[in-house]
Design a protein around this motif. Structure first.
Motif, PDB file in Angstrom:
ATOM      1  N   ASN A   1       0.844  -1.190   0.000  1.00 55.84           N
ATOM      2  CA  ASN A   1       0.000   0.000   0.000  1.00 55.84           C
ATOM      3  C   ASN A   1       0.884   1.247   0.000  1.00 55.84           C
ATOM      4  O   ASN A   1       1.866   1.323   0.739  1.00 55.84           O
ATOM      5  N   GLY A   2       0.548   2.213  -0.863  1.00 56.32           N
ATOM      6  CA  GLY A   2       1.351   3.418  -0.970  1.00 56.32           C
ATOM      7  C   GLY A   2       2.511   3.310  -1.933  1.00 56.32           C
ATOM      8  O   GLY A   2       3.306   4.252  -2.070  1.00 56.32           O
ATOM      9  N   ALA A   3       2.620   2.173  -2.631  1.00 54.50           N
ATOM     10  CA  ALA A   3       3.741   1.980  -3.554  1.00 54.50           C
ATOM     11  C   ALA A   3       3.570   2.781  -4.839  1.00 54.50           C
ATOM     12  O   ALA A   3       4.551   3.039  -5.547  1.00 54.50           O
ATOM     13  N   GLY A   4       2.317   3.158  -5.164  1.00 60.26           N
ATOM     14  CA  GLY A   4       2.071   3.924  -6.385  1.00 60.26           C
ATOM     15  C   GLY A   4       1.255   3.194  -7.430  1.00 60.26           C
ATOM     16  O   GLY A   4       1.040   3.716  -8.526  1.00 60.26           O
ATOM     17  N   LYS A   5       0.757   2.007  -7.111  1.00 61.92           N
ATOM     18  CA  LYS A   5       0.010   1.212  -8.089  1.00 61.92           C
ATOM     19  C   LYS A   5      -1.244   1.947  -8.564  1.00 61.92           C
ATOM     20  O   LYS A   5      -1.490   2.064  -9.761  1.00 61.92           O
ATOM     21  N   SER A   6      -2.045   2.416  -7.613  1.00 62.82           N
ATOM     22  CA  SER A   6      -3.298   3.094  -7.972  1.00 62.82           C
ATOM     23  C   SER A   6      -3.030   4.372  -8.757  1.00 62.82           C
ATOM     24  O   SER A   6      -3.739   4.679  -9.718  1.00 62.82           O
ATOM     25  N   THR A   7      -2.013   5.108  -8.353  1.00 60.65           N
ATOM     26  CA  THR A   7      -1.681   6.351  -9.070  1.00 60.65           C
ATOM     27  C   THR A   7      -1.259   6.043 -10.499  1.00 60.65           C
ATOM     28  O   THR A   7      -1.660   6.746 -11.437  1.00 60.65           O
ATOM     29  N   LEU A   8      -0.497   4.974 -10.683  1.00 65.00           N
ATOM     30  CA  LEU A   8      -0.042   4.618 -12.026  1.00 65.00           C
ATOM     31  C   LEU A   8      -1.212   4.239 -12.923  1.00 65.00           C
ATOM     32  O   LEU A   8      -1.324   4.730 -14.055  1.00 65.00           O
ATOM     33  N   ILE A   9      -2.112   3.382 -12.426  1.00 69.85           N
ATOM     34  CA  ILE A   9      -3.217   2.958 -13.304  1.00 69.85           C
ATOM     35  C   ILE A   9      -4.182   4.118 -13.570  1.00 69.85           C
ATOM     36  O   ILE A   9      -4.765   4.214 -14.649  1.00 69.85           O
TER      37      ILE A   9
ATOM     38  N   SER B   1       0.141 -14.310 -14.840  1.00 70.73           N
ATOM     39  CA  SER B   1       0.976 -13.270 -15.441  1.00 70.73           C
ATOM     40  C   SER B   1       2.164 -13.816 -16.221  1.00 70.73           C
ATOM     41  O   SER B   1       2.652 -14.915 -15.959  1.00 70.73           O
ATOM     42  N   ASP B   2       2.616 -13.004 -17.191  1.00 72.90           N
ATOM     43  CA  ASP B   2       3.848 -13.306 -17.924  1.00 72.90           C
ATOM     44  C   ASP B   2       5.039 -12.593 -17.293  1.00 72.90           C
ATOM     45  O   ASP B   2       6.139 -13.139 -17.228  1.00 72.90           O
ATOM     46  N   ARG B   3       4.784 -11.360 -16.866  1.00 75.71           N
ATOM     47  CA  ARG B   3       5.821 -10.563 -16.206  1.00 75.71           C
ATOM     48  C   ARG B   3       5.222  -9.884 -14.984  1.00 75.71           C
ATOM     49  O   ARG B   3       4.015  -9.707 -14.894  1.00 75.71           O
ATOM     50  N   ILE B   4       6.086  -9.503 -14.063  1.00 78.40           N
ATOM     51  CA  ILE B   4       5.641  -8.777 -12.882  1.00 78.40           C
ATOM     52  C   ILE B   4       6.499  -7.530 -12.709  1.00 78.40           C
ATOM     53  O   ILE B   4       7.732  -7.588 -12.786  1.00 78.40           O
ATOM     54  N   VAL B   5       5.835  -6.391 -12.542  1.00 76.35           N
ATOM     55  CA  VAL B   5       6.497  -5.110 -12.307  1.00 76.35           C
ATOM     56  C   VAL B   5       6.228  -4.729 -10.853  1.00 76.35           C
ATOM     57  O   VAL B   5       5.071  -4.689 -10.418  1.00 76.35           O
ATOM     58  N   VAL B   6       7.288  -4.476 -10.101  1.00 75.65           N
ATOM     59  CA  VAL B   6       7.155  -4.180  -8.673  1.00 75.65           C
ATOM     60  C   VAL B   6       7.449  -2.699  -8.424  1.00 75.65           C
ATOM     61  O   VAL B   6       8.489  -2.184  -8.849  1.00 75.65           O
TER      62      VAL B   6
ATOM     63  N   ALA C   1      10.858  -0.792  -8.514  1.00 68.83           N
ATOM     64  CA  ALA C   1      11.777  -1.576  -7.686  1.00 68.83           C
ATOM     65  C   ALA C   1      12.388  -2.736  -8.450  1.00 68.83           C
ATOM     66  O   ALA C   1      13.467  -3.223  -8.106  1.00 68.83           O
ATOM     67  N   GLY C   2      11.696  -3.166  -9.507  1.00 68.50           N
ATOM     68  CA  GLY C   2      12.225  -4.276 -10.295  1.00 68.50           C
ATOM     69  C   GLY C   2      11.174  -4.837 -11.223  1.00 68.50           C
ATOM     70  O   GLY C   2       9.977  -4.578 -11.074  1.00 68.50           O
ATOM     71  N   GLU C   3      11.645  -5.604 -12.188  1.00 62.03           N
ATOM     72  CA  GLU C   3      10.758  -6.261 -13.149  1.00 62.03           C
ATOM     73  C   GLU C   3      11.316  -7.649 -13.421  1.00 62.03           C
ATOM     74  O   GLU C   3      12.517  -7.825 -13.634  1.00 62.03           O
ATOM     75  N   ARG C   4      10.446  -8.652 -13.389  1.00 61.37           N
ATOM     76  CA  ARG C   4      10.888 -10.025 -13.569  1.00 61.37           C
ATOM     77  C   ARG C   4       9.914 -10.781 -14.464  1.00 61.37           C
ATOM     78  O   ARG C   4       8.704 -10.538 -14.433  1.00 61.37           O
ATOM     79  N   LYS C   5      10.434 -11.718 -15.243  1.00 61.91           N
ATOM     80  CA  LYS C   5       9.584 -12.685 -15.918  1.00 61.91           C
ATOM     81  C   LYS C   5       9.149 -13.716 -14.876  1.00 61.91           C
ATOM     82  O   LYS C   5       9.953 -14.156 -14.046  1.00 61.91           O
ATOM     83  N   ILE C   6       7.870 -14.084 -14.946  1.00 61.06           N
ATOM     84  CA  ILE C   6       7.328 -15.013 -13.950  1.00 61.06           C
ATOM     85  C   ILE C   6       8.112 -16.323 -13.923  1.00 61.06           C
ATOM     86  O   ILE C   6       8.373 -16.888 -12.857  1.00 61.06           O
ATOM     87  N   ALA C   7       8.524 -16.795 -15.102  1.00 59.31           N
ATOM     88  CA  ALA C   7       9.232 -18.079 -15.187  1.00 59.31           C
ATOM     89  C   ALA C   7      10.639 -18.015 -14.585  1.00 59.31           C
ATOM     90  O   ALA C   7      11.263 -19.058 -14.364  1.00 59.31           O
TER      91      ALA C   7
ATOM     92  N   ILE D   1      10.122 -11.629  -5.139  1.00 64.11           N
ATOM     93  CA  ILE D   1       9.150 -10.543  -5.340  1.00 64.11           C
ATOM     94  C   ILE D   1       8.869  -9.829  -4.023  1.00 64.11           C
ATOM     95  O   ILE D   1       8.801  -8.592  -3.971  1.00 64.11           O
ATOM     96  N   VAL D   2       8.731 -10.581  -2.940  1.00 59.24           N
ATOM     97  CA  VAL D   2       8.501  -9.970  -1.626  1.00 59.24           C
ATOM     98  C   VAL D   2       9.687  -9.078  -1.231  1.00 59.24           C
ATOM     99  O   VAL D   2       9.495  -7.970  -0.714  1.00 59.24           O
ATOM    100  N   LYS D   3      10.895  -9.532  -1.503  1.00 64.05           N
ATOM    101  CA  LYS D   3      12.076  -8.720  -1.195  1.00 64.05           C
ATOM    102  C   LYS D   3      12.091  -7.426  -1.992  1.00 64.05           C
ATOM    103  O   LYS D   3      12.469  -6.367  -1.484  1.00 64.05           O
ATOM    104  N   LEU D   4      11.683  -7.504  -3.263  1.00 62.47           N
ATOM    105  CA  LEU D   4      11.599  -6.297  -4.078  1.00 62.47           C
ATOM    106  C   LEU D   4      10.544  -5.330  -3.520  1.00 62.47           C
ATOM    107  O   LEU D   4      10.750  -4.115  -3.503  1.00 62.47           O
ATOM    108  N   MET D   5       9.447  -5.871  -3.053  1.00 64.72           N
ATOM    109  CA  MET D   5       8.360  -5.052  -2.528  1.00 64.72           C
ATOM    110  C   MET D   5       8.754  -4.316  -1.252  1.00 64.72           C
ATOM    111  O   MET D   5       8.398  -3.150  -1.062  1.00 64.72           O
ATOM    112  N   VAL D   6       9.491  -5.003  -0.384  1.00 66.78           N
ATOM    113  CA  VAL D   6       9.809  -4.410   0.939  1.00 66.78           C
ATOM    114  C   VAL D   6      11.210  -3.817   0.999  1.00 66.78           C
ATOM    115  O   VAL D   6      11.563  -3.154   1.974  1.00 66.78           O
ATOM    116  N   GLY D   7      12.003  -4.067  -0.053  1.00 67.13           N
ATOM    117  CA  GLY D   7      13.336  -3.475  -0.090  1.00 67.13           C
ATOM    118  C   GLY D   7      14.364  -4.248   0.692  1.00 67.13           C
ATOM    119  O   GLY D   7      15.253  -3.692   1.340  1.00 67.13           O
ATOM    120  N   GLY D   8      14.249  -5.588   0.647  1.00 68.05           N
ATOM    121  CA  GLY D   8      15.182  -6.436   1.388  1.00 68.05           C
ATOM    122  C   GLY D   8      16.399  -6.818   0.572  1.00 68.05           C
ATOM    123  O   GLY D   8      16.498  -6.585  -0.614  1.00 68.05           O
TER     124      GLY D   8
END
Length: 247
Positions: free
Chosen positions: A41-49, A215-220, A227-233, A240-247
């Motif tokens: 929450n507050g990462a910017g997802k809603s603002t981006l869409i 999904s094919d790709r995930i944008v964090v 914070a990062g972009e990865r192919k699901i495979a 992904i959790v580490k990218l989300m929280v900055g670990g």
């Protein structure tokens, strides 16, 4: 897939007073692709869409649709260019049928007795039948109020409305939230159908299991930045959790 992205968000920024909600965020979406958008929450997802869909206007950067730079002053303008957002509340009129919801605010009219304008209910019923068939989604009564439907069926109606109006980019905000497991599977199946039709889908969810399923790709996003972009495979839940929280 074309070499040219269906949607190309380039270095977009958005400020609210002294608060930077988005800072140089880029995202690409191809036809027939599902890109998940993840972040706390507050990462910017809603603002981006909302920036993509014309609710907000970007303060910096640009958005390209099929290679053309676009600026949408309103959500209606974005819809006119084939970008539809399906929010979590679905914005359906529970007392109306599928057809009436598809045409909500854009009702087709015909003439009775040669001059009296009335709702074209035949066109609405036909649109409902054809659109639901296109999604391979079937309900027993097309004339029933959508308030009688299950959560997955209501999602189908909201998606069907976007499909009928020829949306090429669908933004789906938490489409599986508050649904049981069977209903979640129906929504995942609907998304796979849309993908097979060559539409591009931005999928926002807090549920990593659903993200990895469709999904094919995930944008964090994290604190308004990419914070990062990865192919699901090529990734896993922990990364992904580490990218989300900055670990």
């Amino acid at each position: 897939m074309s070499n040219q992205p269906l949607l190309d968000v380039r270095d977009v920024s958005k400020h609210f007073g002294g608060v930077t909600a988005l800072n140089g965020v880029s995202l690409q979406l191809n036809a027939g692709e599902v890109v998940a958008l993840a972040g706390d929450n507050g990462a910017g997802k809603s603002t981006l869409i909302k920036t993509i869909s014309g609710v907000y206007q970007a303060d910096g950067g640009e958005i390209r649709l099929k290679g053309e730079v676009v600026k949408f002053a309103t959500p209606e303008a974005a819809r006119g260019h084939g970008i539809e957002t399906i929010y979590q509340d679905l914005a359906l009129a529970d007392n109306l049928s599928i057809g009436a919801n598809i045409f909500l605010g854009r009702e087709p009219m015909t003439k009775a007795f040669g001059f009296l304008p009335v709702l074209d209910r035949k066109k609405m019923a036909k649109a409902a039948q054809e659109t639901m068939a296109q999604l391979d989604f079937h309900v027993t009564r097309l004339d029933a109020p959508v308030g009688n439907f299950s959560g997955g069926q209501r999602q189908a109606v909201a998606i069907g409305r976007a499909v009928y109006w020829n949306a090429q980019v669908l933004i789906m905000d938490e489409p599986t939230a508050a649904l049981g497991v069977p209903e979640q599977r129906k929504v995942v199946s609907l998304i796979q159908t849309l993908k097979a039709q060559g539409r591009g889908i931005i999928f926002i969810s807090h549920n990593l299991q659903d993200i990895f399923a469709v999904s094919d790709r995930i944008v964090v996003l994290r604190r308004g930045t990419l914070a990062g972009e990865r192919k699901i495979a090529e990734t896993n839940h922990d990364e992904i959790v580490k990218l989300m929280v900055g670990g």
